[in-house]
Design an enzyme around this catalytic site. Structure first.
Site, PDB file in Angstrom:
ATOM      1  N   SER A  42       4.458  36.875  -6.440  1.00 32.96           N
ATOM      2  CA  SER A  42       5.529  36.104  -5.808  1.00 32.96           C
ATOM      3  C   SER A  42       5.216  35.694  -4.380  1.00 32.96           C
ATOM      4  CB  SER A  42       6.837  36.905  -5.828  1.00 32.96           C
ATOM      5  OG  SER A  42       6.674  38.158  -5.187  1.00 32.96           O
ATOM      6  N   ASP A 332      14.270  38.364   2.019  1.00 32.87           N
ATOM      7  CA  ASP A 332      15.076  39.198   1.127  1.00 32.87           C
ATOM      8  C   ASP A 332      14.548  40.627   1.246  1.00 32.87           C
ATOM      9  OD1 ASP A 332      12.716  39.228  -0.379  1.00 32.87           O
ATOM     10  OD2 ASP A 332      13.436  37.745  -1.830  1.00 32.87           O
ATOM     11  N   HIS A 335      10.332  40.039   0.400  1.00 31.40           N
ATOM     12  CA  HIS A 335       9.437  38.965   0.843  1.00 31.40           C
ATOM     13  C   HIS A 335       9.697  38.573   2.296  1.00 31.40           C
ATOM     14  CE1 HIS A 335      10.085  38.463  -3.552  1.00 31.40           C
ATOM     15  NE2 HIS A 335       8.764  38.363  -3.543  1.00 31.40           N
TER      16      HIS A 335
END
Length: 357
Positions: A42, A332, A335
């Site tokens: 991600s 978040d 990340h």
């Protein structure tokens, strides 16, 4: 104090932009890489997960809050991600598109794409647990991509692009944070040192396969200080949400093995330029000394309470969002923000610039 802090932040922004501009200028004195090709999780997924059946998605607000047109593209941040910033530094393009889910122009294809998928890892089980695209499947997509490039520019030019492109590989965090520490599957099979050996062996196998597909300039990114991620502070940091030392020590051990293995490959594979990129050290310094970098919060993310919200739980219907994400190290609970990424990429340019060009 507020005016002094504002002045410092302004100075820091100027310094970072100057560093990036300098890097771009330096690239003009040597051949610019024709493309950037990205694999991983991600951290460098610009939206491939939009096109697959998985819960690991972020193609909705408030993700993309500070991206172009406030668009939630599937990037796991408020704005640009490391692959975008690196492509810009190298003078290739401003954004690295996802290979899946959108119609890409010939120019977008020949200058590089990302195959990364949020939730994957070097351990095949990591992707299976969340239905992400495994690293092996990312390689299969790369083979398909090579045929598309060949159809556009011809076999000889396509081989030149493949051989001279910059390759970025960024994964491994989910192997430790999720597959090993959070779920019992691998702990029943491996103790921690054995699991680290297993994942590093998998990383080595991936890089060798990529090399044999024509890649030569390959940068492999370290695991971050996993125990200091907001989500891991919440899960394993106790009532005070401290950095979990066991998780960080695991990341350090993994990184040490990974670094040694990449150096070994660099020394044995002909014409290879394989680089281990340490992001653990600079990110830990930012987390532990946020004010030095102009941040005001490094223990919580900007989205919601900042303690657990990530992907589906970080959304505009159920969570509040901080007004200014640039004051936060994390977007978040997992990340970093675009601004934190910019500082990290500036560090990479300063330390490894001559190698990655």
């Amino acid at each position: 104090m507020d005016s002094m802090r504002a002045a410092f932040i302004t100075f820091l922004h100027v310094a970072i932009l100057s560093s990036l501009a300098c890097a771009k200028g330096n690239n003009r004195t040597s051949p610019r890489p024709p493309a950037i090709v990205v694999f991983g999780d991600s951290i460098v997924d610009p939206g491939n997960n939009n096109a697959i059946l998985t819960t690991v998605k972020c193609n909705f607000p408030p993700y993309g809050k500070d991206f172009v047109h406030q668009q939630a593209t599937g990037r796991f941040s408020n704005g640009k991600i490391p692959s975008d910033l690196m492509a810009s530094v190298l003078g290739i393009k401003e954004y690295v598109p996802a290979y899946l889910g959108t119609k890409l122009s010939a120019q977008e294809l020949i200058t590089g794409v990302s195959f990364a998928s949020g939730g994957c890892g070097f351990d095949p089980l990591t992707a299976d647990l969340v239905s992400a695209i495994s690293m092996e499947d990312q390689l299969n997509l790369f083979k398909e991509y090579k045929e598309k490039v060949k159809a556009i520019v011809g076999e000889e030019k396509a081989a030149e692009i493949t051989n001279n492109a910059v390759y970025l590989v960024a994964t491994g965090t989910d192997d430790l944070a999720n597959t090993y520490f959070t779920t019992p599957f691998r702990r029943l099979e491996f103790d921690l040192p054995s699991y680290i050996n297993f994942t590093v062996k998998s990383a080595s196998s991936f890089v060798q396969k990529l090399y044999h597909l024509g890649a030569r300039k390959i940068s492999v990114v370290s695991a971050p200080p996993i125990g200091c991620l907001p989500s891991q502070r919440t899960l394993a940091g106790g009532i005070e949400r401290i950095c979990n030392p066991t998780y960080n020590q695991a990341a350090v051990a993994f990184n040490s093995r990974l670094s040694n293995e990449m150096q070994k490959l660099n020394n044995t594979l002909p014409r290879a330029r394989i680089l281990y990129v340490d992001l653990y050290t600079p990110l830990l310094d930012i987390i532990l000394h946020p004010l030095k970098y102009g941040f005001v919060e490094s223990k919580r993310g900007c989205c919601g309470s900042g303690t657990f919200e990530v992907t589906l739980t970080c959304n505009s219907l159920t969570t509040l969002v901080c007004e200014d994400a640039s004051k936060y190290v994390f977007w978040d609970s997992y990340h970093p923000t675009e601004r934190a990424y910019r500082i990290l990429i500036s560090n990479v340019v300063q330390r490894y610039g001559a190698f990655i060009n």
